[in-house]
Design a protein around this motif. Structure first.
Motif, mmCIF file in Angstrom:
data_model
loop_
_atom_site.group_PDB
_atom_site.id
_atom_site.type_symbol
_atom_site.label_atom_id
_atom_site.label_comp_id
_atom_site.label_asym_id
_atom_site.label_seq_id
_atom_site.Cartn_x
_atom_site.Cartn_y
_atom_site.Cartn_z
ATOM 1 N N LYS A 112 12.247 5.781 1.829
ATOM 2 C CA LYS A 112 11.374 6.817 1.259
ATOM 3 C C LYS A 112 11.083 7.977 2.209
ATOM 4 N N MET A 113 11.302 7.806 3.506
ATOM 5 C CA MET A 113 10.942 8.828 4.477
ATOM 6 C C MET A 113 12.156 9.264 5.282
ATOM 7 N N ILE A 114 12.180 10.530 5.662
ATOM 8 C CA ILE A 114 13.146 10.971 6.660
ATOM 9 C C ILE A 114 12.743 10.357 7.990
ATOM 10 N N VAL A 115 13.657 9.674 8.632
ATOM 11 C CA VAL A 115 13.395 9.110 9.955
ATOM 12 C C VAL A 115 14.054 10.037 10.971
ATOM 13 N N TYR A 116 13.236 10.682 11.774
ATOM 14 C CA TYR A 116 13.731 11.728 12.671
ATOM 15 C C TYR A 116 13.297 11.423 14.099
ATOM 16 N N LYS A 117 14.249 11.385 15.008
ATOM 17 C CA LYS A 117 13.950 11.127 16.419
ATOM 18 C C LYS A 117 13.789 12.435 17.175
ATOM 19 N N LEU A 118 12.646 12.580 17.813
ATOM 20 C CA LEU A 118 12.418 13.712 18.711
ATOM 21 C C LEU A 118 12.958 13.297 20.069
ATOM 22 N N ALA A 119 14.160 13.746 20.361
ATOM 23 C CA ALA A 119 14.931 13.156 21.461
ATOM 24 C C ALA A 119 14.915 13.990 22.734
ATOM 25 N N GLY A 120 13.893 14.771 22.958
ATOM 26 C CA GLY A 120 13.831 15.583 24.163
ATOM 27 C C GLY A 120 13.834 14.743 25.422
ATOM 28 N N VAL A 121 14.316 15.315 26.492
ATOM 29 C CA VAL A 121 14.396 14.581 27.761
ATOM 30 C C VAL A 121 13.207 14.869 28.666
ATOM 31 N N VAL A 122 12.393 15.851 28.297
ATOM 32 C CA VAL A 122 11.248 16.231 29.128
ATOM 33 C C VAL A 122 9.996 15.534 28.633
ATOM 34 N N ASP A 123 9.320 14.815 29.520
ATOM 35 C CA ASP A 123 8.035 14.192 29.199
ATOM 36 C C ASP A 123 6.940 15.215 29.507
ATOM 37 N N HIS A 124 6.516 15.938 28.485
ATOM 38 C CA HIS A 124 5.541 17.009 28.686
ATOM 39 C C HIS A 124 4.184 16.451 29.126
ATOM 40 N N ARG A 125 3.885 15.248 28.691
ATOM 41 C CA ARG A 125 2.616 14.649 29.117
ATOM 42 C C ARG A 125 2.641 14.396 30.620
ATOM 43 N N TYR A 126 3.770 13.877 31.116
ATOM 44 C CA TYR A 126 3.865 13.648 32.555
ATOM 45 C C TYR A 126 3.816 14.964 33.323
ATOM 46 N N GLU A 127 4.433 15.996 32.768
ATOM 47 C CA GLU A 127 4.404 17.296 33.432
ATOM 48 C C GLU A 127 2.964 17.780 33.595
ATOM 49 N N LEU A 178 0.830 -1.201 0.000
ATOM 50 C CA LEU A 178 0.000 0.000 0.000
ATOM 51 C C LEU A 178 0.869 1.257 0.000
ATOM 52 N N PHE A 179 1.835 1.313 0.905
ATOM 53 C CA PHE A 179 2.693 2.496 0.974
ATOM 54 C C PHE A 179 3.515 2.664 -0.301
ATOM 55 N N GLU A 180 3.996 1.567 -0.852
ATOM 56 C CA GLU A 180 4.776 1.659 -2.083
ATOM 57 C C GLU A 180 3.930 2.270 -3.197
ATOM 58 N N ALA A 181 2.669 1.856 -3.287
ATOM 59 C CA ALA A 181 1.775 2.400 -4.307
ATOM 60 C C ALA A 181 1.434 3.860 -4.023
ATOM 61 N N LEU A 182 1.259 4.223 -2.746
ATOM 62 C CA LEU A 182 0.966 5.617 -2.401
ATOM 63 C C LEU A 182 2.154 6.522 -2.738
ATOM 64 N N PHE A 183 3.349 6.080 -2.397
ATOM 65 C CA PHE A 183 4.536 6.875 -2.753
ATOM 66 C C PHE A 183 4.642 7.049 -4.263
ATOM 67 N N ALA A 184 4.403 5.964 -4.996
ATOM 68 C CA ALA A 184 4.483 6.027 -6.454
ATOM 69 C C ALA A 184 3.449 6.981 -7.030
ATOM 70 N N ALA A 185 2.303 7.111 -6.344
ATOM 71 C CA ALA A 185 1.239 8.008 -6.808
ATOM 72 C C ALA A 185 1.480 9.448 -6.394
#
Length: 372
Positions: free
Chosen positions: A199-214, A157-164
């Protein structure tokens, strides 16, 4: 950046939220925002018929963004969904869609079934063509693969979506290599992981603060007795944790049927006791809820009555599922937790549930990563 320099709409909105004390400055979020700003700028007035020009322009500009999308991952509470919201609100693409991944896959299975009924010979390319005509920018929140049916569909599915020419932006708690980890026949899923990384940029959001826990730190978890006051407190927590987002209905596939979560937003669900424990719900339903939501609010919990055996079993199974998945839990009940236990045959077994409810109030539990 000086006041005279141009700020993107994403940047301006992000800084406005900080100024209003709705967000706290976060260097990791700021770095991820630069990536999203670049995508938003390059995607202005994008359409699939211009896809090749788009990629050529990126490559010639010397930027690293010569990909078909972005896979943004990181630990719970780092701000991935918030950044996705900002990006989606301001990116200028005529046909765009933001959808929870579970909801999207339920739709995919239904549409594949319809194409098969229509005697379409190669259903996945046909479905990808349909999707590409409807949506040029597809934004997934909470990308996660937990079953073999989804795993077998996604690669083609993703391969076809990227191709489209469809652009895909996704958030996830897991790096690509950990998707569908230890899953049945996972070796057949590995080419899809390779496709993501290709096909995609793989980017890690590496912050140390858990805003949900805050947000959760120090919040009262359980309210008693039942009534308007307790209900309003739960409603206030829902609004706070969802940034007052408009509630939506989420549909989840569960053992060949559809489970509806009728009041949810940004991974938070609001339920009444009757919905989950009086109606004929099973352990599979509770596991699906625990996988989909990181926070559950439950109103209307009565003192358990010995002759309501089915309700007791459902409540126990619900708490077990939420506890094992480390779902944050808020509850309004008729009596305090220590007095919820029924008399009779279920009294002893119910003490484990009481113990778990007590533990779920603690800061150690709240800091644990949602395992859904």
């Amino acid at each position: 950046m000086s006041p005279t320099q141009f700020k993107s709409p994403l940047r301006a909105q992000y800084e406005a939220l900080i100024a209003a004390d709705e967000l706290h400055p976060d260097s990791a979020q700021n770095d991820a925002l630069i990536v999203l700003e670049t995508f938003a700028d390059q995607l202005k007035d994008y359409r699939p018929s211009l896809a090749q020009n788009f990629w050529n322009r990126l490559i010639k500009s010397g930027t690293p963004f010569d990909k078909r999308g972005l896979y943004l991952y990181g630990d719970v509470g780092r701000g991935k969904s918030m950044l996705m919201d900002l990006f989606f609100a301001h990116v200028k693409v005529a046909k765009k869609r933001r959808v929870h991944f579970h909801q999207f896959m339920l739709e995919i299975h239904a549409r594949l079934h319809q194409l098969q009924n229509d005697a379409v010979t190669d259903v996945l390319p046909s479905l990808a063509k349909q999707l590409a005509s409807e949506t040029w920018l597809l934004c997934f929140d909470e990308f996660h693969v937990s079953n073999i049916a989804d795993a077998m569909i996604l690669g083609r599915l993703f391969e076809a979506l990227f191709a489209a020419g469809v652009i895909i932006i996704s958030t996830s708690n897991w790096p690509p290599d950990d998707l569908y980890k230890n899953g049945l026949q996972r070796e057949r899923f590995l080419p899809f992981i390779d496709l993501i990384k290709q096909k995609m940029i793989v980017y890690k959001l590496a912050g140390v603060v858990d805003h949900r826990y805050e947000q959760l730190r120090g919040m009262q978890t359980y309210f008693s007795p039942l009534g308007d006051v307790a209900t309003r407190k739960l409603q206030g927590i829902f609004l706070q944790l969802t940034d007052e987002a408009r509630p939506e209905t989420i549909e989840l596939p569960v053992q060949g049927r559809t489970l509806k979560i009728v009041h949810a937003a940004k991974g938070v669900g609001f339920f009444n006791y009757e919905e989950l424990c009086v109606q004929p719900m099973g352990a599979a339903d509770f596991l699906a809820i625990a996988e989909c939501l990181h926070t559950v609010l439950l109103d209307g919990v009565p003192k358990m009555q010995a002759d309501h055996r089915n309700e007791i079993v459902r409540f126990v199974n619900l708490i077990d599922a939420l506890y094992e998945a480390k779902v944050n839990f808020f509850m309004a009940s008729a009596v305090p937790i220590e007095k919820l236990s029924p008399s009779g045959e279920h009294a002893f077994a119910f003490q484990r549930t009481v113990s778990r409810l007590m533990e779920m109030q603690g800061e150690d539990y709240r800091q644990a990563q949602h395992l859904g």
